[in-house]
Design a protein around this motif. Structure first.
Motif, PDB file in Angstrom:
ATOM      1  N   TYR A  62      37.280   8.859   1.795  1.00  0.00           N
ATOM      2  CA  TYR A  62      37.675  10.056   2.307  1.00  0.00           C
ATOM      3  C   TYR A  62      37.945  11.146   1.435  1.00  0.00           C
ATOM      4  N   PRO A  63      37.375  12.291   1.453  1.00  0.00           N
ATOM      5  CA  PRO A  63      36.588  12.863   2.366  1.00  0.00           C
ATOM      6  C   PRO A  63      35.071  12.832   1.839  1.00  0.00           C
ATOM      7  N   ILE A  64      34.831  12.151   1.099  1.00  0.00           N
ATOM      8  CA  ILE A  64      33.530  11.856   0.330  1.00  0.00           C
ATOM      9  C   ILE A  64      32.525  11.520   1.480  1.00  0.00           C
ATOM     10  N   ALA A  65      32.963  10.476   2.121  1.00  0.00           N
ATOM     11  CA  ALA A  65      31.933   9.984   3.235  1.00  0.00           C
ATOM     12  C   ALA A  65      31.545  10.879   4.370  1.00  0.00           C
ATOM     13  N   TYR A  66      32.459  11.854   4.392  1.00  0.00           N
ATOM     14  CA  TYR A  66      32.568  13.187   5.555  1.00  0.00           C
ATOM     15  C   TYR A  66      31.593  14.049   5.092  1.00  0.00           C
ATOM     16  N   ASP A  67      31.062  13.933   3.828  1.00  0.00           N
ATOM     17  CA  ASP A  67      29.854  14.703   3.565  1.00  0.00           C
ATOM     18  C   ASP A  67      28.702  14.420   3.936  1.00  0.00           C
ATOM     19  N   ALA A  68      28.493  12.942   4.011  1.00  0.00           N
ATOM     20  CA  ALA A  68      27.401  12.380   4.350  1.00  0.00           C
ATOM     21  C   ALA A  68      27.301  12.642   6.045  1.00  0.00           C
ATOM     22  N   GLY A  69      28.480  12.100   6.644  1.00  0.00           N
ATOM     23  CA  GLY A  69      28.575  12.559   8.183  1.00  0.00           C
ATOM     24  C   GLY A  69      28.115  13.625   8.683  1.00  0.00           C
ATOM     25  N   LYS A  70      28.594  14.652   7.946  1.00  0.00           N
ATOM     26  CA  LYS A  70      28.485  16.094   8.609  1.00  0.00           C
ATOM     27  C   LYS A  70      27.062  16.510   8.433  1.00  0.00           C
ATOM     28  N   ALA A  71      26.215  15.852   7.316  1.00  0.00           N
ATOM     29  CA  ALA A  71      24.757  16.055   6.884  1.00  0.00           C
ATOM     30  C   ALA A  71      23.976  15.425   8.130  1.00  0.00           C
ATOM     31  N   LEU A  72      24.224  14.182   8.421  1.00  0.00           N
ATOM     32  CA  LEU A  72      23.677  13.741   9.359  1.00  0.00           C
ATOM     33  C   LEU A  72      24.053  14.137  10.977  1.00  0.00           C
ATOM     34  N   ASN A  73      25.035  14.639  11.182  1.00  0.00           N
ATOM     35  CA  ASN A  73      25.254  15.327  12.473  1.00  0.00           C
ATOM     36  C   ASN A  73      24.472  16.746  12.481  1.00  0.00           C
ATOM     37  N   ALA A  74      24.208  17.430  11.211  1.00  0.00           N
ATOM     38  CA  ALA A  74      23.773  18.578  11.304  1.00  0.00           C
ATOM     39  C   ALA A  74      21.985  18.314  11.453  1.00  0.00           C
ATOM     40  N   ALA A  75      21.581  17.307  10.840  1.00  0.00           N
ATOM     41  CA  ALA A  75      19.900  16.782  10.924  1.00  0.00           C
ATOM     42  C   ALA A  75      19.952  16.592  12.640  1.00  0.00           C
ATOM     43  N   ALA A  76      20.810  15.820  13.203  1.00  0.00           N
ATOM     44  CA  ALA A  76      20.754  15.442  14.230  1.00  0.00           C
ATOM     45  C   ALA A  76      20.515  16.453  15.490  1.00  0.00           C
ATOM     46  N   LYS A  77      21.660  17.528  15.219  1.00  0.00           N
ATOM     47  CA  LYS A  77      21.792  18.573  16.096  1.00  0.00           C
ATOM     48  C   LYS A  77      20.440  19.566  16.109  1.00  0.00           C
ATOM     49  N   ALA A  78      20.098  19.731  14.729  1.00  0.00           N
ATOM     50  CA  ALA A  78      18.964  20.367  14.590  1.00  0.00           C
ATOM     51  C   ALA A  78      17.608  20.012  15.547  1.00  0.00           C
TER      52      ALA A  78
END
Length: 350
Positions: free
Chosen positions: A294-310
């Motif tokens: 933490y919070p390095i993993a969050y960088d991946a989590g936020k990117a995946l969420n952004a891709a999904a929301k798009a």
């Protein structure tokens, strides 16, 4: 403690970085509780703007929360392996995973500029999550006249908080939504519930205790007050308020079946946190690689969420919520505070 701060009601609105807003904090403070903003996910410039916005909307005390997590140690091999494990999910949304991961949040323990900002702006309360900063930082905040809160998930952590000269302990039970406030995420977590933890701290510590975790209505506030807590901290109860920044997917999930099945997960951010069951939390059944720090993993989590929301998919969001999530109600914050206090006053203590 509450009288000193000018807080007239035994309600603390949890900081909820990324979800709470200056408008929410001001509304709760204006209603007589202690509103809060979380600045752990921003820099000093962003923090200054948030504090100024709260002050423009209320002349009452409010809380500013910071993250005091351990300094993350980058591990490029582990981070690359984690991105490879997530690649099929990025591919499903037609987006490439990040080429590398960043430390997106600086710990307050490593951020002298944020310390200087808080000393300069002197919010009434600063609360500490994930641990404690240096003795010098604590002394400087207290010298500025700031009341300090700190989260404890165990009696051992509470004793460290007490020894450090903090003013108030927030007893965070395992029921609580969002990130566990454990000082050491690698150590054994006994997972104490709010009732047991609150009573342990009230009986064994001299500091005022604010109880947090699973409290959603006036009866819950009354229950922890009877245990000896001076106030209750509520987070999930406020998420559905229009003043928060929760997106439509988060609000729908909070009111849906997933709210009955919250679970602790480290997949999203790299630290244990309680979230509504969704497509991201379900990856715990299929991913067995080591999650980055933490919070390095969050960088991946936020990117995946952004891709999904798009692509119109909201199931990969960090939809933090406590075990009381099914009791959430959607109403303006001031109305919710008034409702909570009516319920609190109606509790039969005969």
């Amino acid at each position: 403690m509450l009288d000193t701060l000018g807080v007239t009601l035994p309600i603390v609105q949890a900081p909820m970085a990324g979800v709470s807003t200056p408008a929410l904090a001001a509304a709760v403070s204006n209603a007589g509780g202690l509103g809060s903003i979380g600045i752990g996910a921003t820099d000093p410039s962003g923090a200054r703007k948030m504090i100024e916005e709260v002050r423009a909307a209320t002349d009452r005390a409010f809380n500013v929360n910071v993250f005091v997590h351990e300094t993350p140690q980058p591990d490029r091999a582990r981070e690359a392996a984690w991105l490879d494990a997530l690649r099929p999910y990025f591919d499903a949304f037609g987006a490439p995973p990040p080429s590398s991961l960043r430390t997106i949040y600086k710990s307050f323990a490593d951020d002298p500029e944020m310390l200087k900002l808080l000393i300069d702006m002197k919010p009434a309360v600063v609360s500490l999550h994930f641990g404690l900063p240096s003795a010098d930082a604590i002394a400087a905040l207290k010298q500025a006249g700031i009341t300090l809160f700190a989260t404890a998930t165990s009696l051992d952590e509470a004793r460290k908080i007490e020894a450090a000269g903090i003013d108030v302990i927030v007893a965070q039970g395992i029921e609580a939504g969002g990130h566990r406030g454990v000082f050491d995420p690698h150590a054994q977590d006994d997972g104490l519930g709010t009732i047991a933890l609150t009573r342990l701290l009230v009986r064994n510590c001299t500091l005022p205790v604010v109880a947090a975790g699973g409290i959603m209505d006036g009866a819950g506030i009354a229950a922890v007050r009877d245990l000896g807590a001076v106030a209750a901290q509520l987070g999930t109860a406020f998420i559905a308020c229009p003043e928060t920044s929760a997106d439509d997917g988060y609000r729908k999930a909070l009111m849906g079946d997933g709210a009955h099945h919250t679970q602790l997960t480290s997949l999203i951010s790299g630290r244990p946190a309680r979230a509504i069951a969704n497509r991201f939390t379900a990856l715990g059944d299929v991913l067995d690689g080591a999650v980055p720090s933490y919070p390095i993993a969050y960088d991946a989590g936020k990117a995946l969420n952004a891709a999904a929301k798009a692509q119109g998919e909201y199931g990969f969001g960090a939809q933090w919520a406590g075990q009381g999530a099914p009791l959430a109600r959607a109403m303006p914050a001031a109305e919710l505070v008034a409702t909570l206090m009516r319920e609190f006053g109606a509790v039969d203590r005969s």
